[in-house]
Scaffold this motif. Sequence first.
Motif, mmCIF file in Angstrom:
data_model
loop_
_atom_site.group_PDB
_atom_site.id
_atom_site.type_symbol
_atom_site.label_atom_id
_atom_site.label_comp_id
_atom_site.label_asym_id
_atom_site.label_seq_id
_atom_site.Cartn_x
_atom_site.Cartn_y
_atom_site.Cartn_z
ATOM 1 N N THR A 47 0.788 -1.222 0.000
ATOM 2 C CA THR A 47 0.000 0.000 0.000
ATOM 3 C C THR A 47 0.823 1.277 0.000
ATOM 4 N N GLY A 48 2.039 1.224 0.459
ATOM 5 C CA GLY A 48 2.849 2.430 0.569
ATOM 6 C C GLY A 48 2.625 3.088 1.910
ATOM 7 N N SER A 49 2.569 4.410 1.939
ATOM 8 C CA SER A 49 2.492 5.133 3.202
ATOM 9 C C SER A 49 1.791 6.472 3.018
ATOM 10 N N VAL A 50 1.047 6.881 4.017
ATOM 11 C CA VAL A 50 0.437 8.200 3.988
ATOM 12 C C VAL A 50 1.494 9.256 4.303
ATOM 13 N N SER A 51 2.497 8.883 5.060
ATOM 14 C CA SER A 51 3.603 9.794 5.375
ATOM 15 C C SER A 51 4.896 8.993 5.493
ATOM 16 N N GLN A 52 5.992 9.666 5.553
ATOM 17 C CA GLN A 52 7.306 9.046 5.729
ATOM 18 C C GLN A 52 7.612 7.990 4.670
ATOM 19 N N SER A 53 7.339 8.323 3.436
ATOM 20 C CA SER A 53 7.625 7.398 2.345
ATOM 21 C C SER A 53 9.122 7.199 2.201
ATOM 22 N N TYR A 54 9.544 5.992 1.896
ATOM 23 C CA TYR A 54 10.966 5.678 1.743
ATOM 24 C C TYR A 54 11.454 5.804 0.308
ATOM 25 N N ASP A 55 10.579 6.217 -0.617
ATOM 26 C CA ASP A 55 11.018 6.349 -2.006
ATOM 27 C C ASP A 55 11.207 7.817 -2.410
ATOM 28 N N ARG A 56 11.280 8.709 -1.431
ATOM 29 C CA ARG A 56 11.538 10.142 -1.609
ATOM 30 C C ARG A 56 10.406 10.892 -2.315
ATOM 31 N N ASP A 57 9.283 10.265 -2.485
ATOM 32 C CA ASP A 57 8.093 10.922 -3.024
ATOM 33 C C ASP A 57 7.242 11.324 -1.817
ATOM 34 N N THR A 58 7.071 12.613 -1.590
ATOM 35 C CA THR A 58 6.407 13.078 -0.373
ATOM 36 C C THR A 58 4.881 12.981 -0.416
ATOM 37 N N ARG A 59 4.322 12.598 -1.561
ATOM 38 C CA ARG A 59 2.871 12.455 -1.633
ATOM 39 C C ARG A 59 2.412 11.207 -0.879
ATOM 40 N N ALA A 60 1.190 11.261 -0.361
ATOM 41 C CA ALA A 60 0.598 10.081 0.265
ATOM 42 C C ALA A 60 0.447 8.986 -0.782
ATOM 43 N N SER A 61 0.406 7.753 -0.346
ATOM 44 C CA SER A 61 0.222 6.633 -1.264
ATOM 45 C C SER A 61 -0.829 5.700 -0.681
ATOM 46 N N TYR A 62 -1.748 5.292 -1.528
ATOM 47 C CA TYR A 62 -2.703 4.281 -1.111
ATOM 48 C C TYR A 62 -3.009 3.372 -2.281
ATOM 49 N N LEU A 63 -3.644 2.261 -2.000
ATOM 50 C CA LEU A 63 -3.871 1.221 -2.994
ATOM 51 C C LEU A 63 -5.361 1.074 -3.249
ATOM 52 N N VAL A 64 -5.730 0.945 -4.509
ATOM 53 C CA VAL A 64 -7.108 0.671 -4.899
ATOM 54 C C VAL A 64 -7.107 -0.642 -5.670
ATOM 55 N N ILE A 65 -7.974 -1.553 -5.254
ATOM 56 C CA ILE A 65 -8.116 -2.823 -5.966
ATOM 57 C C ILE A 65 -9.532 -2.879 -6.518
ATOM 58 N N ASP A 66 -9.644 -2.948 -7.834
ATOM 59 C CA ASP A 66 -10.928 -3.004 -8.511
ATOM 60 C C ASP A 66 -10.991 -4.334 -9.248
ATOM 61 N N THR A 67 -11.761 -5.241 -8.723
ATOM 62 C CA THR A 67 -11.877 -6.603 -9.237
ATOM 63 C C THR A 67 -10.513 -7.282 -9.159
ATOM 64 N N LYS A 68 -9.756 -7.320 -10.251
ATOM 65 C CA LYS A 68 -8.464 -8.000 -10.241
ATOM 66 C C LYS A 68 -7.316 -7.061 -10.574
ATOM 67 N N LEU A 69 -7.587 -5.758 -10.585
ATOM 68 C CA LEU A 69 -6.564 -4.786 -10.954
ATOM 69 C C LEU A 69 -6.187 -3.961 -9.734
ATOM 70 N N ALA A 70 -4.903 -3.906 -9.423
ATOM 71 C CA ALA A 70 -4.416 -3.089 -8.308
ATOM 72 C C ALA A 70 -3.741 -1.847 -8.870
ATOM 73 N N SER A 71 -4.018 -0.694 -8.279
ATOM 74 C CA SER A 71 -3.425 0.572 -8.705
ATOM 75 C C SER A 71 -2.917 1.330 -7.483
ATOM 76 N N SER A 72 -1.735 1.889 -7.611
ATOM 77 C CA SER A 72 -1.192 2.743 -6.557
ATOM 78 C C SER A 72 -1.539 4.185 -6.896
ATOM 79 N N ILE A 73 -2.116 4.903 -5.934
ATOM 80 C CA ILE A 73 -2.562 6.278 -6.157
ATOM 81 C C ILE A 73 -1.688 7.218 -5.346
ATOM 82 N N ARG A 74 -1.279 8.326 -5.956
ATOM 83 C CA ARG A 74 -0.463 9.319 -5.287
ATOM 84 C C ARG A 74 -1.081 10.691 -5.490
#
Length: 74
Positions: free
Chosen positions: A42-69
């Motif tokens: 899912t990533g992280s809402v804060s303190q991301s370790y990939d140097r991208d300061t945006r929040a990250s969350y995961l959406v799963i729609d049927t069989k497709l997973a997408s990371s949202i920033r």
Amino acid sequence: MPSATDDDLRTTYASLQTPIVVYAHIHQPCIRNLPGLTVANTGSVSQSYDRDTRASYLVIDTKLASSIRPPHPV
């Protein structure tokens, strides 16, 4: 497990017998699509370790997973 091999992921999650596995807490969003298996972090809402300061969350729609920033002020 972003650096795990495909074989490592299959071995680790094979006993679950499910096509999608989601885990969290490593603060680095990751989606790996293998034949018959999707492994997503899912990533992280804060303190991301990939140097991208945006929040990250995961959406799963049927069989497709997408990371949202979504953009947000830091």
